[in-house]
Design an enzyme around this catalytic site. Sequence first.
Site, PDB file in Angstrom:
ATOM      1  N   LYS A   1       0.824  -1.218   0.000  1.00 18.43           N
ATOM      2  CA  LYS A   1       0.000   0.000   0.000  1.00 18.43           C
ATOM      3  C   LYS A   1       0.856   1.265   0.000  1.00 18.43           C
ATOM      4  O   LYS A   1       0.503   2.241  -0.657  1.00 18.43           O
ATOM      5  CB  LYS A   1      -0.976  -0.011   1.179  1.00 18.43           C
ATOM      6  CG  LYS A   1      -2.081  -1.039   0.976  1.00 18.43           C
ATOM      7  CD  LYS A   1      -3.132  -0.962   2.046  1.00 18.43           C
ATOM      8  CE  LYS A   1      -4.288  -1.887   1.708  1.00 18.43           C
ATOM      9  NZ  LYS A   1      -5.351  -1.862   2.704  1.00 18.43           N
TER      10      LYS A   1
ATOM     11  N   LYS B   1      -5.571  -7.049 -13.183  1.00 17.85           N
ATOM     12  CA  LYS B   1      -6.618  -7.287 -12.174  1.00 17.85           C
ATOM     13  C   LYS B   1      -7.514  -6.039 -12.091  1.00 17.85           C
ATOM     14  O   LYS B   1      -7.009  -4.922 -12.029  1.00 17.85           O
ATOM     15  CB  LYS B   1      -5.949  -7.531 -10.816  1.00 17.85           C
ATOM     16  CG  LYS B   1      -6.912  -7.614  -9.642  1.00 17.85           C
ATOM     17  CD  LYS B   1      -6.128  -7.630  -8.323  1.00 17.85           C
ATOM     18  CE  LYS B   1      -7.001  -7.696  -7.117  1.00 17.85           C
ATOM     19  NZ  LYS B   1      -7.424  -6.630  -6.366  1.00 17.85           N
TER      20      LYS B   1
ATOM     21  N   LYS C   1      -9.820  -0.606  -8.155  1.00 17.25           N
ATOM     22  CA  LYS C   1     -10.054   0.840  -8.213  1.00 17.25           C
ATOM     23  C   LYS C   1      -8.735   1.601  -8.289  1.00 17.25           C
ATOM     24  O   LYS C   1      -8.691   2.699  -8.821  1.00 17.25           O
ATOM     25  CB  LYS C   1     -10.921   1.320  -7.054  1.00 17.25           C
ATOM     26  CG  LYS C   1     -10.347   1.044  -5.703  1.00 17.25           C
ATOM     27  CD  LYS C   1     -11.257   1.552  -4.618  1.00 17.25           C
ATOM     28  CE  LYS C   1     -10.782   1.104  -3.259  1.00 17.25           C
ATOM     29  NZ  LYS C   1     -10.999  -0.327  -2.998  1.00 17.25           N
TER      30      LYS C   1
END
Length: 320
Positions: free
Chosen positions: A110, A189, A192
């Site tokens: 992340k 994939k 968002k």
Amino acid sequence: MRILSGIQPSGKLHIGNYFGMMKPAIELQEQGEAFLFIADYHALTSVRDADSLRQMTMDVALDFLAAGLDPDKTAFYRQSDVPEVQELAWILSVITPMGLLERCHSYKDKTAKGLAATHGLFAYPVLMAADILSVQSTVVPVGRDQKQHVEVTRDIATKFNHQYAEVFTIPKPSIRDSVAVVPGIDGQKMSKSYDNTLEIFGAPGPLKKRVMKVVTDCKELEDPKDPTTCNVFALYNLFATDEEAVDLAMRYRAGNFGYGTAKKELLSKINEHFAPMREKRGELEKNMDFVEEVLRKGAKKARAETQKTLHAARKAVGLE
Ligand code: ADP
Ligand code: TRP
């Protein structure tokens, strides 16, 4: 069997979320006592705007209810309506070895994607452990990306039970390997973060535009085409019956069949599948008091379970 899962309200839900998470989570309500929550505390690690968080939280609630979640079967709630989970997270946090969190992939992934490197983001698996352990769940259905966090939960719970007292049920992950990764319009994939999604409840105009943009190879109209490597086909397959998929594959292989036609068929499948849900969502939107009431009722149930667990944990460590 007591089943618990959660979803972060951090964006518009897309077809990948639907087949990978929503549909299986909703189906589980038939198999045991189900808990499903909107992980708004978790979303604070990435959402910095209060109005957006409020809006996205209610959007997820509407999406799930429209998609068939039955609030009489599943306790459906907002994570922050069960604040006791934070106290439990702290009690777990003080016995969680740093090394366990340092080995988690999600923090590195992340921050590499641009999320702020905060303590909350780093410690998030401990809050997730508290979510799971709070209602003594036995099964946690998650995508492959979350498996490590359920393993961390098992390690923490085992350690606590060993060190203090048998307070926590050790949960098992249930990994949905059967659902292949849903590709996005660029073939990666669907996510968002990659701006390659097809939204479930998006407006018809933009949805059509995006379906028409799904990346294909550049074979001529008359050439035979390979369905097994085609993103349009992979997406169509999610909605089609076996016969419909075989039929489309035959037309691909026969040639004289263009990707434009396949995309139109994909678009009508998507619209057909989601039409009843869109209608239901429209009705629910006019009745937000009902939605609030569902979340309140769900929280009441989850909160009662969490308070029981917290009480046992507080006693075990000497806070009571
Ligand atoms: P995103 O990648 O859009 O940020 P999340 O990471 O918030 O999605 O995922 C929410 C849930 O949806 C998870 O359970 C995840 O496994 C599932 N999911 C997300 N994208 C896909 C996909 N493309 N195919 C299958 N499942 C997916
Ligand atoms: N971390 C999960 C995700 O990003 C959401 C989540 C939070 C969750 N707590 C959970 C999932 C507990 C299952 C169980 O998708």
